[in-house]
Scaffold this motif. Structure first.
Motif, PDB file in Angstrom:
ATOM      1  N   LEU A   1       0.830  -1.207   0.000  1.00  0.00           N
ATOM      2  CA  LEU A   1       0.000   0.000   0.000  1.00  0.00           C
ATOM      3  C   LEU A   1       0.864   1.255   0.000  1.00  0.00           C
ATOM      4  CD1 LEU A   1      -2.708  -1.108   2.594  1.00  0.00           C
ATOM      5  CD2 LEU A   1      -3.017  -0.860   0.132  1.00  0.00           C
ATOM      6  N   GLY A   2       1.963   1.226   0.770  1.00  0.00           N
ATOM      7  CA  GLY A   2       2.863   2.374   0.787  1.00  0.00           C
ATOM      8  C   GLY A   2       3.483   2.636  -0.582  1.00  0.00           C
ATOM      9  N   ALA A   3       3.846   1.564  -1.281  1.00  0.00           N
ATOM     10  CA  ALA A   3       4.400   1.724  -2.634  1.00  0.00           C
ATOM     11  C   ALA A   3       3.361   2.326  -3.575  1.00  0.00           C
ATOM     12  CB  ALA A   3       4.878   0.370  -3.166  1.00  0.00           C
ATOM     13  N   GLY A   4       2.100   1.915  -3.407  1.00  0.00           N
ATOM     14  CA  GLY A   4       1.044   2.486  -4.244  1.00  0.00           C
ATOM     15  C   GLY A   4       0.838   3.965  -3.971  1.00  0.00           C
ATOM     16  N   VAL A   5       0.856   4.349  -2.685  1.00  0.00           N
ATOM     17  CA  VAL A   5       0.694   5.769  -2.331  1.00  0.00           C
ATOM     18  C   VAL A   5       1.877   6.580  -2.843  1.00  0.00           C
ATOM     19  CG1 VAL A   5       0.595   7.395  -0.405  1.00  0.00           C
ATOM     20  CG2 VAL A   5      -0.753   5.299  -0.339  1.00  0.00           C
ATOM     21  N   TRP A   6       3.077   6.037  -2.730  1.00  0.00           N
ATOM     22  CA  TRP A   6       4.267   6.731  -3.242  1.00  0.00           C
ATOM     23  C   TRP A   6       4.145   6.961  -4.750  1.00  0.00           C
ATOM     24  CZ3 TRP A   6       8.220   5.428  -6.677  1.00  0.00           C
ATOM     25  CH2 TRP A   6       9.325   6.271  -6.673  1.00  0.00           C
ATOM     26  N   SER A   7       3.612   5.982  -5.470  1.00  0.00           N
ATOM     27  CA  SER A   7       3.412   6.144  -6.917  1.00  0.00           C
ATOM     28  C   SER A   7       2.399   7.252  -7.208  1.00  0.00           C
ATOM     29  CB  SER A   7       2.930   4.827  -7.526  1.00  0.00           C
ATOM     30  OG  SER A   7       3.862   3.788  -7.315  1.00  0.00           O
ATOM     31  N   LEU A   8       1.354   7.340  -6.386  1.00  0.00           N
ATOM     32  CA  LEU A   8       0.375   8.414  -6.552  1.00  0.00           C
ATOM     33  C   LEU A   8       1.010   9.778  -6.316  1.00  0.00           C
ATOM     34  CD1 LEU A   8      -2.819   6.952  -4.793  1.00  0.00           C
ATOM     35  CD2 LEU A   8      -2.463   7.312  -7.238  1.00  0.00           C
ATOM     36  N   TYR A   9       1.864   9.874  -5.297  1.00  0.00           N
ATOM     37  CA  TYR A   9       2.549  11.129  -5.016  1.00  0.00           C
ATOM     38  C   TYR A   9       3.458  11.531  -6.175  1.00  0.00           C
ATOM     39  CZ  TYR A   9       1.098  11.416  -0.105  1.00  0.00           C
ATOM     40  OH  TYR A   9       0.373  11.554   1.052  1.00  0.00           O
ATOM     41  N   GLN A  10       4.106  10.546  -6.781  1.00  0.00           N
ATOM     42  CA  GLN A  10       4.979  10.842  -7.919  1.00  0.00           C
ATOM     43  C   GLN A  10       4.174  11.336  -9.112  1.00  0.00           C
ATOM     44  OE1 GLN A  10       8.456  10.663  -7.846  1.00  0.00           O
ATOM     45  NE2 GLN A  10       8.044  10.413  -5.659  1.00  0.00           N
ATOM     46  N   TYR A  11       2.966  10.783  -9.258  1.00  0.00           N
ATOM     47  CA  TYR A  11       2.112  11.179 -10.382  1.00  0.00           C
ATOM     48  C   TYR A  11       1.468  12.537 -10.142  1.00  0.00           C
ATOM     49  CZ  TYR A  11      -1.675  10.983 -13.807  1.00  0.00           C
ATOM     50  OH  TYR A  11      -2.544  11.277 -14.830  1.00  0.00           O
ATOM     51  N   GLU A  12       1.029  12.799  -8.916  1.00  0.00           N
ATOM     52  CA  GLU A  12       0.352  14.060  -8.587  1.00  0.00           C
ATOM     53  C   GLU A  12       0.782  14.513  -7.192  1.00  0.00           C
ATOM     54  OE1 GLU A  12      -1.078  17.287  -8.775  1.00  0.00           O
ATOM     55  OE2 GLU A  12      -1.732  16.132 -10.526  1.00  0.00           O
ATOM     56  N   PRO A  13       1.825  15.361  -7.090  1.00  0.00           N
ATOM     57  CA  PRO A  13       2.327  15.800  -5.778  1.00  0.00           C
ATOM     58  C   PRO A  13       1.296  16.555  -4.941  1.00  0.00           C
ATOM     59  CG  PRO A  13       3.904  16.302  -7.536  1.00  0.00           C
ATOM     60  CD  PRO A  13       2.633  15.880  -8.201  1.00  0.00           C
ATOM     61  N   ASN A  14       0.315  17.188  -5.571  1.00  0.00           N
ATOM     62  CA  ASN A  14      -0.676  17.982  -4.828  1.00  0.00           C
ATOM     63  C   ASN A  14      -1.653  17.125  -4.024  1.00  0.00           C
ATOM     64  OD1 ASN A  14       0.361  20.414  -5.814  1.00  0.00           O
ATOM     65  ND2 ASN A  14      -0.897  20.320  -7.659  1.00  0.00           N
ATOM     66  N   LEU A  15      -1.545  15.808  -4.147  1.00  0.00           N
ATOM     67  CA  LEU A  15      -2.441  14.933  -3.395  1.00  0.00           C
ATOM     68  C   LEU A  15      -2.162  14.946  -1.896  1.00  0.00           C
ATOM     69  CD1 LEU A  15      -2.661  11.774  -5.690  1.00  0.00           C
ATOM     70  CD2 LEU A  15      -4.453  13.442  -5.231  1.00  0.00           C
ATOM     71  N   THR A  16      -1.094  15.622  -1.479  1.00  0.00           N
ATOM     72  CA  THR A  16      -0.761  15.662  -0.054  1.00  0.00           C
ATOM     73  C   THR A  16      -1.847  16.355   0.766  1.00  0.00           C
ATOM     74  OG1 THR A  16       0.533  17.662  -0.513  1.00  0.00           O
ATOM     75  CG2 THR A  16       1.728  15.576  -0.388  1.00  0.00           C
ATOM     76  N   SER A  17      -2.651  17.197   0.131  1.00  0.00           N
ATOM     77  CA  SER A  17      -3.740  17.853   0.860  1.00  0.00           C
ATOM     78  C   SER A  17      -4.919  16.916   1.088  1.00  0.00           C
ATOM     79  CB  SER A  17      -4.220  19.092   0.079  1.00  0.00           C
ATOM     80  OG  SER A  17      -4.666  18.738  -1.217  1.00  0.00           O
ATOM     81  N   ILE A  18      -4.971  15.820   0.362  1.00  0.00           N
ATOM     82  CA  ILE A  18      -6.054  14.842   0.504  1.00  0.00           C
ATOM     83  C   ILE A  18      -5.543  13.562   1.169  1.00  0.00           C
ATOM     84  CG2 ILE A  18      -7.736  13.439  -0.749  1.00  0.00           C
ATOM     85  CD1 ILE A  18      -7.777  15.594  -2.901  1.00  0.00           C
TER      86      ILE A  18
END
Length: 292
Positions: A232-249
């Motif tokens: 799950l952590g690897a999946g979230v890291w991939s999301l962050y790489q794709y869209e850094p602004n997701l940190t607010s969500i």
């Protein structure tokens, strides 16, 4: 005899590995559901807090008066963010959007200064908007208040539907996950049912017989939970790489709660299934063991 022991150990080891893999996959699914529920809640708040209430100011209101009104509104419990848009800025923005200057053929600036008010998520609903708008209109500096009431209603209804679907999915997956893990654990205990009965015959207590199965279950649950958290952590890291602004969500609180939920569920479900399965065979008589 030694060859038979090695075969038995290999078979038991394979059963533990199978149990660990199946539990990991189950925990990944459950972790995704928990992650989706928490993320949907944050997304709901994010959407609500970006719905804008336009507060139109009177023509006689100066810039200083407008900023003073902003400071007053910031002290109100419903205010999340306020942006002041002057008449000149409004004209500039519309000129860029339309490709022409409206003041050239009108002979005047047709726009008024406004405050773009964004509400806290708890106040982004029809009832709260009604009394907030009424309160703002009482201010002599405010000429009118405008907001998209239908849009807010649609957003709230859609978010409620999504939350309900995720809740039903979470309950369904919890039941399915328990069934899958329980069946896997039961098969492992089933293969050692005669050993359990032999230990009963020599006078071993139920707690003593259960202990190694419980220990194995807790170990498998811990390992499976850690593996699931890594995936799950690897999946979230991939999301962050794709869209850094997701940190607010996708906040660290969401990640922490998801990780803790996966860990607790992994430990609880494997230990509970082991306890129930061992007890089932402990209650059986010798002749019953041959009938299952």
């Amino acid at each position: 005899m030694s060859k038979k022991k090695r075969t038995t150990r290999r078979r038991h080891g394979l059963q533990v590995v199978t149990l660990c893999i199946s539990t990991t996959m189950v925990l990944i699914l459950l972790g995704l559901v928990v992650f989706s529920v928490l993320t949907a809640h944050n997304l709901s708040n994010y959407v609500k807090e970006h719905l804008t209430v336009t507060v139109m100011l009177g023509d006689t209101v100066s810039t200083n008066d407008a900023h003073r009104l902003c400071r007053e509104l910031y002290h109100r419990p419903y205010a999340h963010n306020i942006d002041y848009v002057s008449k000149e800025q409004a004209l500039k923005d519309q000129t860029e959007a339309m490709g022409s200057d409206p003041s050239e053929f009108l002979g005047m600036n047709p726009f008024v200064a406004t405050l773009e008010l964004q509400l806290k998520s708890d106040y982004a609903n029809r009832d709260s908007l009604a009394w907030i708008a009424a309160e703002l209109r009482k201010n002599p500096k405010v000429s009118d208040v405008a907001y998209q009431e239908d849009l807010m209603d649609k957003v709230n209804k859609n978010l409620q539907k999504v939350s309900l679907v995720l809740l039903v999915l979470a309950l369904l997956l919890t039941f399915i996950s328990y069934s899958l893990v329980n069946n896997t654990v039961r098969l492992r205990v089933y293969s050692q049912r005669f050993l359990i009965h032999t230990m009963k015959l020599v006078g071993a207590s139920w707690g003593f017989i259960r202990r190694p199965f419980m220990y194995t279950g807790l170990t498998v649950g811990l390992v499976a939970a850690l593996l699931a958290c890594i995936v799950l952590g690897a999946g979230v890291w991939s999301l962050y790489q794709y869209e850094p602004n997701l940190t607010s969500i996708i906040t660290w609180q969401v990640l922490a709660v998801t990780g803790i939920a996966v860990l607790l569920f992994g430990l609880v479900i494997t230990s509970l299934c082991s306890y129930i399965s061992v007890n089932r065979f402990l209650r059986m008589r010798a002749q019953e063991l041959y009938k299952i």
